[in-house]
Design a protein around this motif. Structure first.
Motif, PDB file in Angstrom:
ATOM      1  N   PHE A 106       0.832  -1.203   0.000  1.00 55.26           N
ATOM      2  CA  PHE A 106       0.000   0.000   0.000  1.00 55.26           C
ATOM      3  C   PHE A 106       0.866   1.253   0.000  1.00 55.26           C
ATOM      4  O   PHE A 106       0.923   2.000  -0.987  1.00 55.26           O
ATOM      5  N   ALA A 107       1.611   1.468   1.091  1.00 59.01           N
ATOM      6  CA  ALA A 107       2.341   2.726   1.216  1.00 59.01           C
ATOM      7  C   ALA A 107       3.538   2.795   0.269  1.00 59.01           C
ATOM      8  O   ALA A 107       3.805   3.850  -0.308  1.00 59.01           O
ATOM      9  N   ALA A 108       4.265   1.687   0.088  1.00 58.15           N
ATOM     10  CA  ALA A 108       5.480   1.749  -0.735  1.00 58.15           C
ATOM     11  C   ALA A 108       5.131   1.881  -2.214  1.00 58.15           C
ATOM     12  O   ALA A 108       5.417   2.896  -2.853  1.00 58.15           O
ATOM     13  N   PHE A 109       4.480   0.851  -2.767  1.00 60.92           N
ATOM     14  CA  PHE A 109       4.141   0.909  -4.192  1.00 60.92           C
ATOM     15  C   PHE A 109       3.124   2.012  -4.464  1.00 60.92           C
ATOM     16  O   PHE A 109       3.185   2.685  -5.497  1.00 60.92           O
ATOM     17  N   GLY A 110       2.185   2.185  -3.532  1.00 59.75           N
ATOM     18  CA  GLY A 110       1.159   3.207  -3.726  1.00 59.75           C
ATOM     19  C   GLY A 110       1.756   4.589  -3.837  1.00 59.75           C
ATOM     20  O   GLY A 110       1.406   5.370  -4.718  1.00 59.75           O
ATOM     21  N   ASN A 111       2.691   4.889  -2.926  1.00 56.92           N
ATOM     22  CA  ASN A 111       3.320   6.198  -2.991  1.00 56.92           C
ATOM     23  C   ASN A 111       4.058   6.407  -4.290  1.00 56.92           C
ATOM     24  O   ASN A 111       4.004   7.468  -4.886  1.00 56.92           O
ATOM     25  N   PHE A 112       4.769   5.372  -4.718  1.00 56.62           N
ATOM     26  CA  PHE A 112       5.583   5.544  -5.915  1.00 56.62           C
ATOM     27  C   PHE A 112       4.698   5.684  -7.147  1.00 56.62           C
ATOM     28  O   PHE A 112       4.922   6.553  -7.988  1.00 56.62           O
ATOM     29  N   PHE A 113       3.687   4.841  -7.271  1.00 55.93           N
ATOM     30  CA  PHE A 113       3.005   4.747  -8.564  1.00 55.93           C
ATOM     31  C   PHE A 113       1.659   5.440  -8.647  1.00 55.93           C
ATOM     32  O   PHE A 113       1.205   5.739  -9.745  1.00 55.93           O
ATOM     33  N   LEU A 114       1.014   5.671  -7.504  1.00 55.43           N
ATOM     34  CA  LEU A 114      -0.321   6.270  -7.618  1.00 55.43           C
ATOM     35  C   LEU A 114      -0.287   7.647  -8.292  1.00 55.43           C
ATOM     36  O   LEU A 114      -1.040   7.885  -9.240  1.00 55.43           O
ATOM     37  N   PRO A 115       0.601   8.564  -7.883  1.00 54.67           N
ATOM     38  CA  PRO A 115       0.630   9.854  -8.593  1.00 54.67           C
ATOM     39  C   PRO A 115       1.001   9.695 -10.064  1.00 54.67           C
ATOM     40  O   PRO A 115       0.469  10.407 -10.918  1.00 54.67           O
ATOM     41  N   ILE A 116       1.893   8.745 -10.374  1.00 55.84           N
ATOM     42  CA  ILE A 116       2.276   8.557 -11.777  1.00 55.84           C
ATOM     43  C   ILE A 116       1.084   8.013 -12.560  1.00 55.84           C
ATOM     44  O   ILE A 116       0.800   8.453 -13.675  1.00 55.84           O
ATOM     45  N   HIS A 117       0.376   7.053 -11.955  1.00 57.54           N
ATOM     46  CA  HIS A 117      -0.792   6.484 -12.633  1.00 57.54           C
ATOM     47  C   HIS A 117      -1.848   7.535 -12.931  1.00 57.54           C
ATOM     48  O   HIS A 117      -2.572   7.448 -13.921  1.00 57.54           O
ATOM     49  N   THR A 118      -1.966   8.521 -12.029  1.00 56.86           N
ATOM     50  CA  THR A 118      -2.984   9.534 -12.259  1.00 56.86           C
ATOM     51  C   THR A 118      -2.450  10.655 -13.145  1.00 56.86           C
ATOM     52  O   THR A 118      -3.184  11.569 -13.493  1.00 56.86           O
ATOM     53  N   GLY A 119      -1.165  10.608 -13.479  1.00 60.89           N
ATOM     54  CA  GLY A 119      -0.568  11.651 -14.313  1.00 60.89           C
ATOM     55  C   GLY A 119      -0.236  12.907 -13.537  1.00 60.89           C
ATOM     56  O   GLY A 119      -0.084  13.978 -14.110  1.00 60.89           O
TER      57      GLY A 119
END
Lengths: 594, 278, 249
Positions: A106-119
């Motif tokens: 959640f926190a590790a991958f989420g932090n890295f990729f969630l903003p990138i996924h949303t652009g």
């Protein structure tokens, strides 16, 4: 559509100082890596603790050379005492559940990729995001410190049932300072996770780039969004519960302690509390927590599978609906942890039915995964192997849920190794397979280098067979009535089961040792792996449209515009059988869902 | 590799199923009147769950076997040739699967739910008969103690402030002042007559414990501050074990007691014997 | 075994070293301290209370150890001629100087044997080291629970079979009740006193040694019957005498 430039908070200049770049970084990607590192340290501690426990369970009172150095009190003469076993068990669970299974997927991958996924260029509140990690880090340090204070960490199990946890050191070693530090650490941890969720949710709601409608969000981001919503409610119940627990120790309150308790021939100075109150508060957090651990894994695995199947899932919307259904149902079922704990027996039926209902969304998710494999062209690499392994483990773990959802079967199986098998298969091992899958898949993007595939596959085969060897026999132990949280088996009917325990111990030691292949691969590839191309897996979502690793503002100043659904595979385009989400190329897609 | 993977899954599943089918490890044989319903539910679930498990794992293995392609050369992963395939979709698609899942699992859920209510209700929603033998069990770190009302059929009141394990006053009785407590029998193991209903009064003196008798199909936590009642009938003479299953501290693993189910005559003798020892 | 042996050697060597150093410093005062003593007998008048038998059935190991000698409570142990065992006798007034502050170097031992504490009552000086050992093939926990505010801090440690002895001390005088929670019937006393002490034996007799001549108040403590005191004078070369009689309730 949302314009990123409208959000001042998402803009901050490239950091220059070492501290700002690597330690107190505001960059969501650095924070993600910091979480990953923390999870790695925690999982190593958790694994070593489980080794010690397993050795003790297989060969009770065995001399474990050097153990007295770790704890002169807990293991005098290198023999583990019962309280030390329980302390290790409690810490194993605490580290794994809170600092590995919550932080890594959640926190590790989420932090890295969630903003990138949303652009987006960053999280909406980068300072909160930084505080989220460092708060969690403080929580971790407080938990570690309990090993070195007083008579060691608490022995009450990660569920910390009152009144054992609330009456102080008279009830056992570690139940004084140990519990206070545990509750303090978890309360701080809750703050950290709440700060994280407060970033994830507005990011998904407000910082999506042009063209990124909700249904164009990739599956992991959906999973992290749903998880954040769960975290927001679950952790905000656990935190006050922990504060109440601390107050019972130091504030003279009696939230969880009833009157007239006599421990070690001494009347306890408490009155009027309720022991079931703690269980209600804890499990109201505890059951959603199980889904906080597993739902991100579902998202990651779906993402990895689609990329390696070269075709979309049968339906992404149904998957999202099912994950949301799991999240909502998870609040209605927590009582199934308490079937035999003294609740009104009528309420057991009220909790049993939604628990059985959870089977439906879970089954649909699994069927969509399996059904989507039909007609696919599956590329078997380390990431997809672990993703398929996740599916297998999740099925196995889910099936044992059938038993535990039924109150009358819990009469036989409650608090036995059957339960241990169930939650290890689902929230523990399956979630860890999700983490492995995500690591092999995203490592090139996170560190700009490829991981070694051969080592990755060896790691997979040995781990897959290993975890089944460890946790399958737990079902048999549970059926035979072997109670969990026992440090030795002095009960007559449990004596014949010692052979099974020894088998599991050997399997656990070997499987644990195999994880060092992964660790080596991780460290070696970080420095010596071949440089990664921008899009090594020919994938479609936005993280593959930027460099590996991405620049500090994610897309090098580009304003992202999204034209496609996240998973356009199996189509004809200039790139091959896929098209990137931000590619303006017109393709004929048979997969657009209405 | 796909074939190897598929085979591995199948082999693991078959090996896992063998002990279940051969019944290598099983619950202790049931000795209670209500236990058969639980066992039936258990094995019904085992069959349903077992079929679900094997079927889904085998299909997973089959699809991996059938639909995998050899891995692309890792050197130039991003330039591997990609064939555009006519993506065959699963017959019925998502809708079919969703409907199938809701119908199949829904039926299973309903069946298990209703089945389950029956056995649960027979235990918890019924009242003990008037002639049920009352036995009180007290849990404490880390032993069970039992109390029988004696010839007067009345339990003396408990005085927690009088509890002193060092003086063997485990329950906090005051026989010098309480008439009812004078003939109360306190024992360290539990004896009950066979085929007679028992009304179990559960009391914890310190933390949460559990009363787990696998052979008797009884499992109930002690709640400090809240005395609970259970009732059951044992149908087979023998010696069984009561264990604690709720983590209660460092001696949790050793918190146990023996349950002697004996004939009515033997039980009377046992009571007399215990009375002499008080 | 080997390790224990080595440890013993080291301990003995250290004790010898310490003793010789102490001897050098203290000089002749030490020899003077050992000259006097108080002896006597403790008796119980009236019929001793019935000691209940102990049902150890939760732990089959303990049951087996007591197959031929049924265990019973040891709160009041009376010898053939009414001698009361397990009474702690100590100097409650009259001590001053080095005798009051010296800490004996010998270590009292409580053994956990056949799921009982042997001895039932052990006494020690403030800061005197003592040992808890186990000779049982089952795990015990030792849980002394001093009253709050005495300066003594309670602890709770398990001792699996074969574990090394627990060696510890207490900071303040107090009669501390000790229990094993795994075997709730196991109960004993660790009685901490200031200065020389003795415990009455099976016949109720005792001798407090190492007293310089002077007048003292001797206190006798029993777990059930409380305390009694007597004034005694010890002359050079002539032991003081103090007999106590407790009344059965």
């Amino acid at each position: 559509m949302h314009d990123v430039s409208a959000h001042a908070a998402a803009h901050h200049g490239p950091p220059t100082s070492l501290i700002r770049r690597h330690i107190f970084s505001l960059d969501h990607k650095v924070i993600g890596k910091q979480y990953y590192g923390l999870a790695l340290v925690a999982v190593l501690i958790g694994m070593v603790l489980s080794w010690l426990m397993r050795i003790h369970l297989g060969w009770t009172n065995a001399h474990i050379p050097g153990l007295h150095l770790l704890s002169p009190n807990g293991a005098p003469g290198d023999v583990m005492t019962p309280e030390y076993y329980l302390q290790l068990m409690t810490m194993h669970a605490t580290f794994m559940v809170f600092f590995v299974l919550t932080t890594a997927p959640f926190a590790a991958f989420g932090n890295f990729f969630l903003p990138i996924h949303t652009g987006a260029e960053d999280m909406p509140f980068p300072h909160f995001n930084m505080m989220s990690f460092w708060t969690t880090f403080v929580a971790f340090c407080v938990m570690i410190s309990s090993f070195f204070v007083g008579d060691g960490p608490t022995l009450g199990g990660w569920t910390q049932y009152a009144p054992l946890s609330a009456v102080g050191s008279v009830s056992g070693p570690g139940q004084g300072t140990g519990v206070i530090l545990w509750a303090l650490s978890i309360a701080i941890f809750c703050v950290g996770q709440l700060l994280g969720a407060l970033n994830f949710i507005p990011n998904v709601l407000d910082l999506r780039c042009r063209g990124m409608s909700f249904w164009r969000l990739p599956m992991p981001t959906w999973a992290w969004f749903i998880t954040s919503c769960m975290g927001l409610t679950a952790f905000s119940v656990l935190m006050p519960a922990c504060i109440m627990l601390i107050l019972d120790h130091v504030g003279g309150t009696s939230f969880f302690v009833p009157s007239n308790l006599v421990i070690n021939d001494q009347m306890q100075p408490h009155s009027g509390g309720s022991t079931l109150l703690w269980q209600h508060l804890f499990w109201f957090f505890g059951h959603p927590e199980v889904y906080i651990a597993i739902v991100p894994g579902m998202g990651i695995v779906t993402h990895v599978l689609i990329t390696n199947m070269r075709k979309p899932m049968l339906s992404h919307r149904v998957l999202v609906y099912c994950m949301a259904a799991l999240a909502i149902l998870s609040y209605m079922v927590y009582g199934h942890h308490m079937f035999v704990s003294g609740m009104n027996p009528v309420s057991a039926l009220g909790f049993s039915f939604p628990t059985l209902l959870i089977t439906i969304p879970s089954t649909i998710i699994v069927l969509i995964w399996i059904g989507s494999l039909y007609g696919a062209r599956i590329r078997l690499n380390s990431a997809s192997l672990f993703a398929l392994g996740f599916v297998s483990l999740f099925i196995t773990g889910g099936v044992s849920g059938f038993f535990l959802a039924q109150p009358s079967i819990q009469i036989l199986l409650h608090a036995t190794y059957f339960v241990v098998a169930h939650f290890h298969f689902t929230m523990a091992i399956a979630a860890i397979f999700g983490i492995f899958s995500g690591t092999y898949f995203w490592f090139p993007k996170m560190w700009g280098r490829m991981m070694n595939e051969t080592l990755g596959k060896i790691h997979f085969w040995l781990t897959f067979v290993g975890v089944y060897s460890i946790f399958m026999p737990f079902h048999y132990l549970g059926l035979a009535g072997n109670v969990r949280r026992y440090q030795a088996f002095v009960v007559d009917y449990m004596q014949p089961l010692i052979g099974v325990h020894r088998f599991v111990t050997i399997a656990a030691l070997l499987t644990g040792a195999v994880q060092f292949i992964f660790l080596f691969n991780l460290v070696y590839s970080r420095f010596r792996g071949p440089l990664a191309p921008d899009n090594p897996w020919q994938a479609t979502s936005l993280e593959w449209s930027t460099s590996s690793p991405p620049p500090f503002d994610n897309f090098g100043g580009r304003q992202m515009v999204v034209y496609h659904d996240p998973y356009q595979y199996g189509i004809q385009s200039s790139m091959g059988d896929y098209v990137l989400q931000d590619s303006p190329e017109q393709v004929k897609s048979a997969h657009d869902e209405p | 590799m796909a074939k190897f993977f598929a085979t591995t899954i199948v082999v693991i599943m078959v090996l896992s199923a063998i002990p279940i089918i051969r019944n290598t490890w099983h619950p202790l044989p049931n000795i209670s009147a209500h236990g058969q319903a639980i066992d039936d539910e258990m094995w019904g679930t085992m069959i349903e769950a077992g079929i679900s498990l094997l079927a889904s794992q085998f299909i997973l293995a089959w699809f991996i076997w059938k639909f995998s392609v050899p891995p692309a050369s890792s050197a130039k992963l991003d330039k591997a040739p990609t064939l555009v395939i006519e993506a065959k979709s699963f017959p019925g698609g998502a809708t079919g699967l969703v409907i199938a899942a809701i119908i199949l699992v829904g039926m299973e859920v309903l069946a298990l739910g209703i089945f389950g209510i029956k056995s649960w209700a027979s235990m918890y929603f019924t009242q003990p008969g008037a002639d049920a033998l009352p036995v009180q069990v007290q849990a404490g770190q880390f032993a069970f103690y039992f109390r029988y009302a004696g010839p007067d059929g009345k339990f003396g009141p408990l005085h927690p402030d009088l509890i002193s394990e060092s003086n063997q006053n485990f329950f906090g009785l005051d026989p010098t002042h309480d008439q009812d407590a004078k003939d109360d029998l306190v024992t360290a193991s539990m004896a009950i007559p066979v085929n007679r209903e028992i009304r179990l009064l559960m009391h914890s003196k310190d933390v949460s414990h559990s009363f787990y008798v696998p052979a008797l199909r009884i499992h109930q936590d002690f709640v400090p501050g809240l005395d609970l009642q259970l009732h059951f009938t044992a149908t087979k003479i023998g010696k069984y074990e009561i264990v604690c299953s709720q983590l209660c501290g460092l001696g949790h693993y050793n918190m146990k007691a023996y349950l002697d189910v004996m004939s009515a005559d033997d039980f009377d003798k046992w009571l007399k014997q215990q009375a002499a020892l008080q | 075994m080997n390790r224990n042996h080595k440890r013993t050697l080291v301990a003995v060597a250290a004790a010898l070293g310490l003793a010789s150093v102490a001897g050098l410093i203290a000089g002749n005062r030490v020899s003077a301290a050992g000259s006097g003593s108080i002896t006597g007998t403790v008796k119980l008048s009236g019929s001793p209370p019935h000691m209940k038998g102990i049902d150890m059935s939760k732990d089959p190991y303990c049951v087996k150890q007591h197959e031929n000698n049924p265990a019973k409570m040891e709160n009041v142990v009376v010898g053939a001629d009414g001698g009361l065992q397990n009474v702690v006798l100590y100097i409650s007034e009259g001590l001053s100087g080095p005798e009051a502050s010296a800490t004996p170097s010998e270590e009292p031992v409580v053994d956990q044997h056949n799921c009982m504490y042997v001895p039932h009552v052990v006494a020690m000086d403030v800061n005197q080291k003592y040992k808890v050992t186990t000779t049982d093939q089952t795990t015990h926990n030792i849980h002394p629970l001093p009253a709050p505010g005495t300066g003594n801090i309670g602890w709770n440690k398990s001792q699996p079979a074969g574990a090394p002895p627990i060696e510890t001390t207490w900071k303040a005088p107090e009669a501390i009740s000790v229990k094993c929670n795994i075997h709730p019937w196991m109960h004993g006393w660790h009685v901490v006193v200031k200065g020389p002490y003795a415990i009455s034996d099976a016949s109720g007799t005792y001798t407090i040694k190492n007293l310089p001549p002077g007048s003292y108040t001797v206190t006798a403590w029993h777990e059930e019957y409380g305390t009694q005191t007597q004034k005694v004078t010890v002359a050079a070369g002539q032991p003081g005498k103090a007999d106590f009689t407790f009344k059965a309730k």
